[in-house]
Write an enzyme that holds these catalytic residues in place. Structure first.
Site, PDB file in Angstrom:
ATOM      1  N   HIS A  24      36.470  33.757  35.385  1.00  0.00           N
ATOM      2  CA  HIS A  24      36.898  33.403  34.185  1.00  0.00           C
ATOM      3  C   HIS A  24      36.092  31.828  34.019  1.00  0.00           C
ATOM      4  O   HIS A  24      36.182  31.396  34.834  1.00  0.00           O
ATOM      5  CB  HIS A  24      38.447  33.395  33.769  1.00  0.00           C
ATOM      6  CG  HIS A  24      38.576  33.231  32.690  1.00  0.00           C
ATOM      7  ND1 HIS A  24      38.812  31.873  31.932  1.00  0.00           N
ATOM      8  CD2 HIS A  24      39.220  33.859  31.536  1.00  0.00           C
ATOM      9  CE1 HIS A  24      39.213  31.985  30.763  1.00  0.00           C
ATOM     10  NE2 HIS A  24      39.750  33.298  30.565  1.00  0.00           N
ATOM     11  N   ASP A  76      43.108  31.105  41.183  1.00  0.00           N
ATOM     12  CA  ASP A  76      43.458  31.396  39.651  1.00  0.00           C
ATOM     13  C   ASP A  76      44.255  32.714  39.669  1.00  0.00           C
ATOM     14  O   ASP A  76      43.693  33.633  39.832  1.00  0.00           O
ATOM     15  CB  ASP A  76      42.112  31.497  38.831  1.00  0.00           C
ATOM     16  CG  ASP A  76      42.183  32.041  37.558  1.00  0.00           C
ATOM     17  OD1 ASP A  76      43.323  32.273  37.098  1.00  0.00           O
ATOM     18  OD2 ASP A  76      41.270  32.253  36.865  1.00  0.00           O
ATOM     19  N   GLN A  85      46.042  36.373  36.095  1.00  0.00           N
ATOM     20  CA  GLN A  85      46.143  37.903  35.956  1.00  0.00           C
ATOM     21  C   GLN A  85      46.904  38.527  37.151  1.00  0.00           C
ATOM     22  O   GLN A  85      46.959  39.838  37.000  1.00  0.00           O
ATOM     23  CB  GLN A  85      44.509  38.579  35.992  1.00  0.00           C
ATOM     24  CG  GLN A  85      43.772  38.222  34.835  1.00  0.00           C
ATOM     25  CD  GLN A  85      44.483  38.339  33.432  1.00  0.00           C
ATOM     26  OE1 GLN A  85      45.263  39.272  33.243  1.00  0.00           O
ATOM     27  NE2 GLN A  85      43.981  37.906  32.483  1.00  0.00           N
ATOM     28  N   LYS A 124      51.261  34.522  29.855  1.00  0.00           N
ATOM     29  CA  LYS A 124      50.408  35.908  30.122  1.00  0.00           C
ATOM     30  C   LYS A 124      51.719  36.666  31.110  1.00  0.00           C
ATOM     31  O   LYS A 124      51.470  37.729  31.509  1.00  0.00           O
ATOM     32  CB  LYS A 124      49.275  35.791  31.121  1.00  0.00           C
ATOM     33  CG  LYS A 124      48.101  35.389  30.382  1.00  0.00           C
ATOM     34  CD  LYS A 124      46.831  35.688  31.385  1.00  0.00           C
ATOM     35  CE  LYS A 124      45.744  34.623  30.903  1.00  0.00           C
ATOM     36  NZ  LYS A 124      44.996  34.802  29.478  1.00  0.00           N
ATOM     37  N   CYS A 179      35.408  35.935  28.097  1.00  0.00           N
ATOM     38  CA  CYS A 179      35.347  34.491  28.804  1.00  0.00           C
ATOM     39  C   CYS A 179      34.558  34.519  30.522  1.00  0.00           C
ATOM     40  O   CYS A 179      34.992  33.818  31.143  1.00  0.00           O
ATOM     41  CB  CYS A 179      36.636  33.546  28.795  1.00  0.00           C
ATOM     42  SG  CYS A 179      37.230  33.213  27.246  1.00  0.00           S
TER      43      CYS A 179
END
Lengths: 405, 140
Positions: A117, A194, A197, A220, A360
């Protein structure tokens, strides 16, 4: 144990009018989470961490409990290993700025992957430019899989930092974090993950993964927008210089110099977002109550249904692995002849919310050889009926756009 | 007009069978127009006879609304003077931004008038405007 209909009843915006399939962008929130924001302001509001009166102590206590909940959520060793930020983007910017200062010199390598991303790409681009370091890209195959050979060929003695998405927001594929950590630690490099997700969809254990820093967002995973976390190992956080400067993060200040507060406060300059942290604690409680066993099974079953349905449409291309188990609830696809923006607009007419565009991740779109794609992403409140409704409406889009079938 | 009818009756025809798509060998002016955030990308060429636009063509890729809008625009501007074309571009901008709604005033936009309802779809405004914005940059 709640069933899916009972879960849906907890979410004011999840109803028969809307099919919400954009959970990778942000999830909906249960009423308990929005109520918690009000609860904080109505009952505990004062500026935490500095007041010498009861109300401020109470605000501090609530903020501290939220930190402890986040630590337990990813199995950190202690609450001090959690820094509150606005979101994953801010967490990675903090990591990049601070680790860049601490570790990077001219000619060093920072390794990321081509699937990142933008929020796990641009902060490192800046560090690389400022320090005249190199940004090195690991490349997966077209199912999104990063091979061990690729990992070992890109992480070498020049590597000082490896920063990698736990789950790609386009492929939905889970990266082999343990293998990457092992390769990085072997050459003395630090690993940043990261987790935007991943954290909402699977049990994350930062100690088992042995990652050095781990970033994720509240919004999220049923929490409010504007609160996120950066986990870091204590000894590394201790060495890292602060990112934002200002109030709350200092010990002694003179006209020309300052000493900084202990972690985590060293990284939390200015008045903190205690109300949203408090509500994030409520969101974590909700997820814990439902449990990751349910979440993972539910998403896998729905993903399989989506992919099976899409496979029957000869004009659909699905990106990433053919195995629904390797998608983490994310299905990125294209419908031949129809631009994803048109597709999203047409489906919106039937109340279906999907994402369309480059997600993104422009370098990944270039790597995949596509301009843009459509993306459907699932969460714990989606149903078989919603998937079937989507598939039926999708099957009519080409006709509507002027094609024979 | 609702979205589905807009596609069915107007946009699809210009998107799938554009009348002005291609490339001229001897244009008098040319300019690329891009919507970076969504990837709509056009290349607009104009040919003049004195002050009059005698021909125009475009190539590019993007969503149906962006591509159809350029094709309709070219339908309209061939035969117009620079000033007239600029005036029409301003009128189209005003329509899409929801500033002009009077049907009579918008009549000169001809088929492009049917994109009026895009003003209710904020995410698609820039798609509809791409060609017209590029034209304005070239002539303005």
């Amino acid at each position: 144990m709640k069933n899916v209909n009972e879960i849906r009843a907890d979410f004011p915006l999840i109803n028969e009018k809307t099919v919400y399939f954009d959970n990778a962008a942000t999830t909906q929130r249960p009423a308990a989470v929005t109520a918690a924001i009000k609860e904080f302001y109505d009952n505990y509001n004062a500026n935490p961490l500095r007041g010498l009166y009861d109300l401020s102590s109470l605000a501090t206590e609530m903020y501290g409990k939220a930190r402890a909940a986040c630590a337990a959520f990813i199995n950190a060793k202690c609450a001090r290993e959690i820094i509150f930020t606005r979101n994953t983007t801010e967490s990675i910017n903090l990591a990049a700025y601070s680790l860049g200062e601490l570790l990077i010199n001219e000619g060093d390598n920072i390794v990321i992957s081509v699937s990142e991303h933008h929020s796990n790409l641009l902060p490192w681009q800046r560090v690389a430019k400022q320090k005249k370091a190199n940004l090195v890209f690991m490349e997966p195959d077209m199912t999104g899989l990063l091979s061990l050979d690729e990992i070992k060929s890109k992480i070498d003695l020049k590597t000082k930092i490896v920063s990698i998405g736990h789950v790609s927001n386009v492929w939905g594929r889970t990266n082999p974090i343990k293998e990457i950590v092992e390769a990085a630690h072997k050459v003395g490099a630090v690993v940043v993950v990261d987790g935007a997700q991943a954290a909402p969809h699977m049990k994350v254990d930062v100690r088992e993964l042995d990652v050095d820093l781990y970033a994720f967002s509240g919004h999220k995973m049923l929490g409010p927008m504007g609160i996120g976390c950066l986990y870091g190992k204590l000894d590394l956080l201790d060495k890292m210089p602060p990112f934002l400067m200002g109030g709350e993060m200092i010990e002694y200040v003179t006209r020309t110099d300052a000493t900084f507060a202990e972690i985590p406060h060293k990284f939390e300059a200015g008045t903190v977002n205690a109300a949203d942290a408090y509500a994030l604690n409520t969101a974590i409680g909700y997820i814990n109550e439902i449990g990751f066993d349910y979440i993972e099974n539910h998403e896998k079953q729905l993903t399989a249904r989506v992919m099976e349905g899409l496979s029957k449409n000869p004009y659909v291309t699905v990106y990433g692995s053919p195995d629904p188990e390797e998608h983490c609830g994310i299905v990125t696809f294209n419908l031949e002849g129809v631009h994803p923006h048109d597709l999203a607009s047409v489906l919106n007419d039937d109340g279906i919310c999907i994402r369309a565009g480059h997600h993104c991740a422009q370098p990944l779109m270039q790597f995949m050889g596509v301009g843009s794609t459509a993306r459907l992403s699932l969460y714990l409140y989606n149903t078989d009926e919603e998937v079937d409704f989507f598939l039926e409406k999708l099957s009519k889009v080409r006709n509507l756009m002027g094609y024979g079938s | 007009m609702d979205l589905k009818n807009l596609y069915r009756e107007i946009v699809n025809d210009h998107n799938l069978n554009p009348q002005h798509k291609g490339e001229m060998t001897d244009p008098d002016m040319e300019l690329r127009g891009v919507n970076p955030s969504c990837g709509d990308d056009i290349f607009l060429q104009l040919k003049f006879d004195g002050d009059k636009i005698s021909d125009a063509m475009f190539k590019g890729s993007g969503c149906a609304i962006s591509q159809a809008s350029v094709d309709m625009m070219i339908d309209n501007i061939i035969g117009l003077s620079k000033d007239e074309a600029l005036k029409q571009s301003a009128l189209f901008h005003s329509m899409i931004n929801g500033e002009v709604t009077d049907e009579e005033e918008l009549e000169e936009l001809d088929e492009a008038y049917y994109l009026k309802d895009v003003c209710h779809m904020p995410a698609r405004v820039k798609c509809a405007l791409l060609g017209w914005r590029t034209l304005k940059e070239m002539l303005g």
